[in-house]
Design an enzyme around this catalytic site. Structure first.
Site, PDB file in Angstrom:
ATOM      1  CG  LEU A   1      -2.124  -0.877   1.006  1.00 35.66           C
ATOM      2  CD1 LEU A   1      -2.484  -1.125   3.058  1.00 35.66           C
ATOM      3  CD2 LEU A   1      -3.154  -0.480   0.001  1.00 35.66           C
TER       4      LEU A   1
ATOM      5  CD  GLN B   1       8.693   0.435   0.049  1.00 32.32           C
ATOM      6  OE1 GLN B   1       7.950   0.650  -0.824  1.00 32.32           O
ATOM      7  NE2 GLN B   1       9.379  -0.451   1.139  1.00 32.32           N
ATOM      8  N   GLY B   2       7.009   3.891   4.327  1.00 29.46           N
ATOM      9  CA  GLY B   2       7.004   5.068   5.607  1.00 29.46           C
ATOM     10  C   GLY B   2       8.507   4.957   5.683  1.00 29.46           C
ATOM     11  N   GLY B   3       9.401   5.910   6.361  1.00 29.71           N
ATOM     12  CA  GLY B   3      10.601   5.981   7.123  1.00 29.71           C
ATOM     13  C   GLY B   3      10.448   4.444   7.763  1.00 29.71           C
ATOM     14  CD  GLN B   4       7.232   3.886  12.509  1.00 29.69           C
ATOM     15  OE1 GLN B   4       6.190   4.611  12.597  1.00 29.69           O
ATOM     16  NE2 GLN B   4       7.489   2.666  13.519  1.00 29.69           N
ATOM     17  N   GLY B   5       8.886   1.988   7.382  1.00 38.61           N
ATOM     18  CA  GLY B   5       8.648   0.555   6.681  1.00 38.61           C
ATOM     19  C   GLY B   5       8.003   0.148   5.525  1.00 38.61           C
TER      20      GLY B   5
ATOM     21  CB  VAL C   1       1.916  -0.018   4.613  1.00 43.92           C
ATOM     22  CG1 VAL C   1       0.153  -0.169   5.144  1.00 43.92           C
ATOM     23  CG2 VAL C   1       2.660   0.743   5.945  1.00 43.92           C
TER      24      VAL C   1
ATOM     25  CE  LYS D   1       3.513   1.239   9.881  1.00 48.93           C
ATOM     26  NZ  LYS D   1       4.411   2.902  10.882  1.00 48.93           N
TER      27      LYS D   1
ATOM     28  CG  ASP E   1       5.965  12.541  12.241  1.00 47.63           C
ATOM     29  OD1 ASP E   1       5.853  13.433  11.574  1.00 47.63           O
ATOM     30  OD2 ASP E   1       6.050  11.703  11.258  1.00 47.63           O
TER      31      ASP E   1
HETATM   32  N1  LIG Z   1      -4.350   1.792   7.891  1.00 47.78           N
HETATM   33  C1  LIG Z   1      -3.570   1.651   7.133  1.00 47.78           C
HETATM   34  N2  LIG Z   1      -4.699   1.340   5.655  1.00 47.78           N
HETATM   35  C2  LIG Z   1      -4.584   1.740   5.060  1.00 47.78           C
HETATM   36  N3  LIG Z   1      -3.208   2.006   3.724  1.00 47.78           N
HETATM   37  C3  LIG Z   1      -2.380   2.567   4.686  1.00 47.78           C
HETATM   38  C4  LIG Z   1      -2.589   1.868   6.268  1.00 47.78           C
HETATM   39  N4  LIG Z   1      -2.124   2.745   7.411  1.00 47.78           N
HETATM   40  C5  LIG Z   1      -0.597   3.431   6.663  1.00 47.78           C
HETATM   41  N5  LIG Z   1      -0.812   2.799   5.239  1.00 47.78           N
HETATM   42  C6  LIG Z   1      -1.074   3.593   3.577  1.00 47.78           C
HETATM   43  O1  LIG Z   1       0.905   3.552   3.883  1.00 47.78           O
HETATM   44  C7  LIG Z   1       1.567   4.663   3.769  1.00 47.78           C
HETATM   45  C8  LIG Z   1       2.421   3.693   4.221  1.00 47.78           C
HETATM   46  O2  LIG Z   1       2.879   4.152   5.601  1.00 47.78           O
HETATM   47  P1  LIG Z   1       3.596   4.531   6.810  1.00 47.78           P
HETATM   48  O3  LIG Z   1       2.690   5.152   8.041  1.00 47.78           O
HETATM   49  O4  LIG Z   1       4.662   4.080   7.078  1.00 47.78           O
HETATM   50  O5  LIG Z   1       4.570   5.814   6.009  1.00 47.78           O
HETATM   51  P2  LIG Z   1       4.522   7.476   5.979  1.00 47.78           P
HETATM   52  O6  LIG Z   1       3.709   8.136   6.940  1.00 47.78           O
HETATM   53  O7  LIG Z   1       4.310   7.433   4.524  1.00 47.78           O
HETATM   54  O8  LIG Z   1       5.791   7.975   6.383  1.00 47.78           O
HETATM   55  P3  LIG Z   1       6.589   7.740   7.649  1.00 47.78           P
HETATM   56  O9  LIG Z   1       6.110   6.657   8.951  1.00 47.78           O
HETATM   57  O10 LIG Z   1       7.737   8.089   6.873  1.00 47.78           O
HETATM   58  O11 LIG Z   1       5.845   9.004   8.471  1.00 47.78           O
HETATM   59  C9  LIG Z   1       0.773   5.578   3.976  1.00 47.78           C
HETATM   60  O12 LIG Z   1       1.188   6.324   2.875  1.00 47.78           O
HETATM   61  C10 LIG Z   1      -0.525   4.586   3.520  1.00 47.78           C
HETATM   62  O13 LIG Z   1      -0.751   4.833   2.158  1.00 47.78           O
END
Ligand SMILES: Nc1ncnc2c1ncn2[C@@H]1O[C@H](COP(=O)(O)OP(=O)(O)OP(=O)(O)O)[C@@H](O)[C@H]1O
Length: 381
Positions: free
Chosen positions: A59, A61-65, A67, A81, A183
């Site tokens: 779905l 990718q974020g700093g933590q991993g 999804v 995640k 954040d």
């Molecule tokens: N509960 C969820 N349902 C649907 N999509 C999700 C959910 N959680 C995260 N995502 C998707 O996964 C992506 C990455 O989420 P994540 O919270 O890991 O990173 P981020 O917020 O984009 O980056 P960072 O952790 O670096 O701030 C999101 O942008 C979103 O598109």
């Protein structure tokens, strides 16, 4: 004999992963009463749910991993995640802490505008978090990928702002101990099937009761949203979340990114741009065309004044999230006819812009976005 040994090895490996993934830390917090009961998923369940972490299921990718979208055995759709713990061959202890932190914080929260954590898995090679699936992407994308099919009306913008404010007010006050998100940004606001806001990503959030002190050793947050006062003092307060919320509010008003730049232009801070336009009475020139077309002038103006107060360089002068949530609700109910006492002295706004534009070193002891400095765009402090 071989089968028995193999099974034993597998169990031992799972135990090793459980320990390495912070299982003992979580158990300790549980026994101290900091964590509500949390469901533990098996690694098999996670593999099945994500079709062995199939790339098609990613779905985001974020700093933590990474999804993944997944389906549990009972048919429910979830977001999983998978933490990014292993850099090369080194296991990152800091990330384990962040991961356990998110579990502890989210297990205490039950609010309709905060994403729900359904459980976690600690026996896999890297830890996994299982959330309710939120189907309509992030607010960041919704603001920017506007189309005629789903216009982001003024009413929706105001409602989304109220929902985020209510979630933050709840985190700051209603939970057993105040929780600072740390954040807040539009890409951490997810949208459900009815486009209701769900605050997500609690990896860097802090419960004041757990931390004891608000003084942090490492400044964390995202470039463009970070409270300059926190940046200068390392002291994170509830007003730092208020500042970041103010940035999201002006994103909703203008449709622009908090930090924008292209090759030919220097980096521009949306906060500074917005404050300039407020001072020069040209706010309506920088608003998103949909907002101008759709929103009542008075309502827009009152929301902009509220955003300005959230962005005050002096945290003490910012409203609390309770005030913000109440004022936004009042604006919605009254159609903007209630103009609050916003302390709108010209000198104050002058000071704010001056600090942003001309003298970053006096208002912020370290490098901070100004109109004249170039920064890597995706840097997160
Ligand atoms: N509960 C969820 N349902 C649907 N999509 C999700 C959910 N959680 C995260 N995502 C998707 O996964 C992506 C990455 O989420 P994540 O919270 O890991 O990173 P981020 O917020 O984009 O980056 P960072 O952790 O670096 O701030 C999101 O942008 C979103 O598109």
């Amino acid at each position: 004999m071989y089968k028995v040994l193999k099974r034993k090895k597998k169990i031992m490996l799972k135990q090793k992963y459980f320990k390495r993934n912070g299982g003992l830390l979580l158990q300790q917090h549980s026994s101290e009463g900091n964590v509500k009961k949390i469901k533990l998923f098996t690694s098999k369940e996670m593999e099945k749910a994500t079709d062995h972490y199939n790339e098609n299921r990613i779905l985001g990718q974020g700093g933590q991993g990474t999804v993944y979208k997944g389906m549990l055995i009972d048919g429910s759709i979830v977001a999983i995640k998978k933490s990014k713990m292993v850099e090369g061959k080194k296991f990152d202890e800091k990330k384990v802490e962040q991961f356990i932190n998110e579990v502890i914080i989210l297990s205490q929260i039950n609010h309709r505008n905060v994403v729900k954590l359904l459980g976690c898995c600690l026996e896999a090679e890297v830890p996994l978090l299982v959330y309710e699936f939120i189907p309509n992407g992030t607010l960041y994308d919704l603001i920017r990928k506007q189309n005629e099919e789903l216009p982001l009306t003024w009413e929706m913008r105001l409602r989304i702002a109220i929902e985020i404010a209510n979630a933050l007010f709840y985190l700051h006050s209603a939970a057993s101990a105040p929780i600072y998100h740390r954040d807040i940004k539009s890409s951490n606001i997810l949208l459900d099937d009815k486009y209701r806001a769900k605050v997500s990503d609690f990896g860097t959030s802090r419960s004041v009761a757990l931390e004891q002190t608000h003084l942090t050793t490492r400044v964390e947050g995202t470039f463009g949203y970070m409270d300059p006062e926190y940046f200068r003092t390392n002291q994170f307060t509830e007003k730092s979340d208020v500042y970041s919320f103010g940035v999201v509010l002006i994103e909703l008003l203008t449709g622009q990114k908090p930090i924008s730049a292209n090759q030919s232009e220097p980096v521009r801070s949306l906060v500074s741009y917005f404050l300039h336009s407020m001072q020069e009475n040209s706010l309506f020139k920088i608003l998103n065309p949909m907002v101008v077309k759709d929103g009542p002038e008075q309502e827009i103006m009152v929301v902009a004044l509220l955003a300005k107060r959230c962005l005050n360089l002096n945290g003490k002068k910012r409203p609390t999230m309770k005030q913000v949530a109440m004022e936004l609700e009042m604006i919605k109910a009254s159609g903007g006819t209630v103009i609050e006492d916003c302390g709108d002295e010209e000198s104050e706004i002058d000071d704010m812009i001056h600090s942003w534009d001309t003298n970053p070193s006096s208002s912020m002891s370290r490098t901070i976005p100004t109109d004249s400095v170039t920064f890597p765009l995706n840097s997160s402090f």
